[in-house]
Motif scaffolding. Structure first.
Motif, PDB file in Angstrom:
ATOM      1  N   SER A  53      44.509  40.146  46.560  1.00 12.50           N
ATOM      2  CA  SER A  53      45.378  38.980  46.358  1.00 12.50           C
ATOM      3  C   SER A  53      45.581  38.198  47.666  1.00 12.50           C
ATOM      4  CB  SER A  53      46.733  39.429  45.786  1.00 12.50           C
ATOM      5  OG  SER A  53      47.357  38.388  45.086  1.00 12.50           O
ATOM      6  N   GLU A  54      44.556  38.136  48.504  1.00 14.79           N
ATOM      7  CA  GLU A  54      44.664  37.483  49.808  1.00 14.79           C
ATOM      8  C   GLU A  54      44.262  36.012  49.771  1.00 14.79           C
ATOM      9  OE1 GLU A  54      43.789  41.460  52.572  1.00 14.79           O
ATOM     10  OE2 GLU A  54      42.176  40.021  52.183  1.00 14.79           O
ATOM     11  N   ILE A  55      43.404  35.608  48.851  1.00 14.52           N
ATOM     12  CA  ILE A  55      42.957  34.217  48.770  1.00 14.52           C
ATOM     13  C   ILE A  55      43.726  33.477  47.687  1.00 14.52           C
ATOM     14  CG2 ILE A  55      41.005  32.717  48.185  1.00 14.52           C
ATOM     15  CD1 ILE A  55      39.158  34.639  49.512  1.00 14.52           C
ATOM     16  N   MET A  56      43.910  34.143  46.570  1.00 16.15           N
ATOM     17  CA  MET A  56      44.629  33.572  45.429  1.00 16.15           C
ATOM     18  C   MET A  56      45.354  34.722  44.734  1.00 16.15           C
ATOM     19  SD  MET A  56      41.263  33.057  42.987  1.00 16.15           S
ATOM     20  CE  MET A  56      40.282  32.439  44.359  1.00 16.15           C
ATOM     21  N   PRO A  57      46.382  34.436  43.945  1.00 15.53           N
ATOM     22  CA  PRO A  57      47.067  35.518  43.242  1.00 15.53           C
ATOM     23  C   PRO A  57      46.102  36.262  42.323  1.00 15.53           C
ATOM     24  CG  PRO A  57      48.373  33.507  43.181  1.00 15.53           C
ATOM     25  CD  PRO A  57      47.038  33.124  43.737  1.00 15.53           C
ATOM     26  N   ALA A  58      46.101  37.570  42.414  1.00 11.64           N
ATOM     27  CA  ALA A  58      45.222  38.383  41.586  1.00 11.64           C
ATOM     28  C   ALA A  58      45.900  38.734  40.276  1.00 11.64           C
ATOM     29  CB  ALA A  58      44.824  39.651  42.333  1.00 11.64           C
ATOM     30  N   ASN A  59      45.118  38.737  39.205  1.00 13.17           N
ATOM     31  CA  ASN A  59      45.598  39.131  37.883  1.00 13.17           C
ATOM     32  C   ASN A  59      45.083  40.536  37.588  1.00 13.17           C
ATOM     33  OD1 ASN A  59      46.758  36.461  36.709  1.00 13.17           O
ATOM     34  ND2 ASN A  59      44.776  35.857  37.542  1.00 13.17           N
ATOM     35  N   TYR A  60      45.961  41.508  37.687  1.00 18.16           N
ATOM     36  CA  TYR A  60      45.571  42.901  37.519  1.00 18.16           C
ATOM     37  C   TYR A  60      45.765  43.355  36.074  1.00 18.16           C
ATOM     38  CZ  TYR A  60      46.041  42.823  42.628  1.00 18.16           C
ATOM     39  OH  TYR A  60      45.920  42.514  43.969  1.00 18.16           O
ATOM     40  N   PRO A  61      44.936  44.314  35.610  1.00 20.00           N
ATOM     41  CA  PRO A  61      43.784  44.925  36.277  1.00 20.00           C
ATOM     42  C   PRO A  61      42.661  43.894  36.450  1.00 20.00           C
ATOM     43  CG  PRO A  61      44.533  46.257  34.408  1.00 20.00           C
ATOM     44  CD  PRO A  61      45.187  44.922  34.284  1.00 20.00           C
ATOM     45  N   LEU A  62      41.924  44.001  37.561  1.00 19.24           N
ATOM     46  CA  LEU A  62      40.938  42.990  37.906  1.00 19.24           C
ATOM     47  C   LEU A  62      39.602  43.640  38.265  1.00 19.24           C
ATOM     48  CD1 LEU A  62      40.132  40.093  38.520  1.00 19.24           C
ATOM     49  CD2 LEU A  62      41.134  40.346  40.798  1.00 19.24           C
ATOM     50  N   VAL A  63      38.569  43.264  37.522  1.00 18.37           N
ATOM     51  CA  VAL A  63      37.208  43.731  37.763  1.00 18.37           C
ATOM     52  C   VAL A  63      36.460  42.650  38.541  1.00 18.37           C
ATOM     53  CG1 VAL A  63      35.028  44.470  36.718  1.00 18.37           C
ATOM     54  CG2 VAL A  63      37.202  45.058  35.619  1.00 18.37           C
ATOM     55  N   PRO A  64      36.088  42.898  39.804  1.00 17.04           N
ATOM     56  CA  PRO A  64      35.380  41.873  40.569  1.00 17.04           C
ATOM     57  C   PRO A  64      33.879  41.863  40.267  1.00 17.04           C
ATOM     58  CG  PRO A  64      35.813  43.759  41.960  1.00 17.04           C
ATOM     59  CD  PRO A  64      36.413  44.077  40.612  1.00 17.04           C
ATOM     60  N   GLY A  65      33.152  41.040  41.027  1.00 17.43           N
ATOM     61  CA  GLY A  65      31.698  40.989  40.914  1.00 17.43           C
ATOM     62  C   GLY A  65      31.187  39.654  40.405  1.00 17.43           C
ATOM     63  N   HIS A  66      30.530  38.875  41.290  1.00 14.03           N
ATOM     64  CA  HIS A  66      29.977  37.588  40.863  1.00 14.03           C
ATOM     65  C   HIS A  66      28.540  37.379  41.378  1.00 14.03           C
ATOM     66  CE1 HIS A  66      32.382  36.116  44.585  1.00 14.03           C
ATOM     67  NE2 HIS A  66      31.144  36.371  44.950  1.00 14.03           N
ATOM     68  N   GLU A  67      27.840  38.481  41.581  1.00 15.75           N
ATOM     69  CA  GLU A  67      26.401  38.434  41.864  1.00 15.75           C
ATOM     70  C   GLU A  67      25.754  39.426  40.898  1.00 15.75           C
ATOM     71  OE1 GLU A  67      26.351  37.469  46.666  1.00 15.75           O
ATOM     72  OE2 GLU A  67      26.172  39.550  46.019  1.00 15.75           O
TER      73      GLU A  67
END
Length: 352
Positions: free
Chosen positions: A53-67
């Motif tokens: 949640s350092e760049i924008m507010p995170a919505n948890y639970p949150l699964v990352p990955g955009h590659e």
């Protein structure tokens, strides 16, 4: 809300950013959707910042990955450009309006209604979840084809890091040899070196540390290397570069880099630093220098960088790991102990 298949992802539950298995449902497959099982997912510094949640507010639970690279397992009834079994990729966005100036200009990444691959509100109101998961469903407009000659794990970093460097560098793909600077030799930076060299440019890597000199010159093919903390080296290089691609995803002063640019030179910021960047106005004004930013790339740009990699036989420097190593991967990235991109072998991992 209509739900589709049940999948397993690795999610953060709070701002610690620690990831662990998480079960959730994809949205129901619509007419223009592509469903694919995830094979590989690149690990980006932005993933760390967002799950904490350092760049924008995170919505948890949150699964990352955009590659994300995967194999098509299901198609909506109106999808014609893909077939089951195709190897495909998805980058940073999964939706845009299609009607605004940015979309009609093939710059959909700047659409005000764009939907990010994870930590965004999807069309059905649920939070988007990324590629650290067993499967995804994405509208066909935002899915690209992985060339047959390109290994899927090699393709993963190109879907964000690669296109982030490629998109702004396209403007410099001209017949004459330009003098390029690449600040930071990480995931985006090392790909920037390879792209600029493929365009025939003279490439100078600018790093805060001497320790990357040999790798930049011997392994990546850079033509020169500057240590930004070495005042003598930096002074000798003043007014020598046509453009600089700044890939550093952390706060840093821009003054010394601006002085390296020739008149009308460009400093392009692509590193998503969570703290403000600073410069002295006179450094900009007296050299007619320019500072600009660039956000990932378009779907067209993404397909182009994949084709370039396949055509030129280029190789991304990656370390492939199982998904249960992801928390250690985050720690090593923060210690700058990866050369130069982690790729999660999601398809070969036990996600539970």
């Amino acid at each position: 809300m209509a739900e589709g298949r049940r999948v397993i992802g690795w999610a953060a539950r709070d701002s610690s950013g620690h990831l662990s298995p998480y079960s959730f449902s994809l949205r129901k497959t619509e007419a223009e959707d592509v469903v694919f099982k995830v094979l590989y997912s690149g690990v980006d510094h932005t993933d760390i910042h967002v799950v904490r949640s350092e760049i924008m507010p995170a919505n948890y639970p949150l699964v990352p990955g955009h590659e994300v690279v995967g194999e098509v397992v299901e198609l909506g009834k109106e999808v014609k450009k893909f077939k089951v079994g195709d190897i495909v990729g998805v980058g940073c966005i999964i939706w845009s309006c299609g009607e605004c100036f940015s979309c009609k200009s093939k710059m959909e990444q700047y659409c005000n209604q764009r939907i990010l691959t994870y930590n965004a509100i999807d069309k059905d109101g649920r939070i988007t979840q990324g590629g650290y998961s067993s499967a995804m469903v994405v509208h066909q407009r935002f899915v690209v084809r992985i060339p047959d000659k390109l290994a899927p794990e090699q393709a993963a970093p190109l879907l964000c890091a690669g296109v982030t460097a490629y998109s702004p560098l396209k403007q410099f793909n001209v017949s004459k040899t330009l003098k390029a600077g690449i600040v930071g030799l990480g995931g985006v930076g090392h790909l920037g070196v390879l792209i600029a060299k493929a365009m025939g440019h003279h490439v100078t890597v600018i790093s805060s540390s001497e320790k990357k000199r040999e790798e930049a010159l011997e392994h990546l093919g850079a033509d020169a290397f500057l240590v930004s903390s070495n005042a003598h080296e930096m002074e000798k290089a003043v007014n020598s570069l046509d453009y600089i691609l700044d890939t550093v995803p952390a706060g840093h002063p821009l003054d010394s880099y601006l002085s390296l640019l020739q008149v009308d030179g460009k400093l392009i910021i692509v590193g998503a630093a969570p703290t403000p960047l600073q410069f002295i106005a006179s450094d900009l004004i007296t050299g007619k220098r320019n500072i600009s930013g660039s956000f990932v790339g378009s779907i067209e740009d993404t397909q182009e960088i994949l084709e370039l990699w396949a055509e030129k036989g280029l190789t991304s420097m990656i370390e492939t790991v199982k998904i249960d190593y992801v928390n250690e991967a985050f720690k090593r990235m923060e210690r700058n102990e990866v050369r130069y991109r982690f790729v999660l072998d999601v398809g070969g991992s036990n996600l539970e």
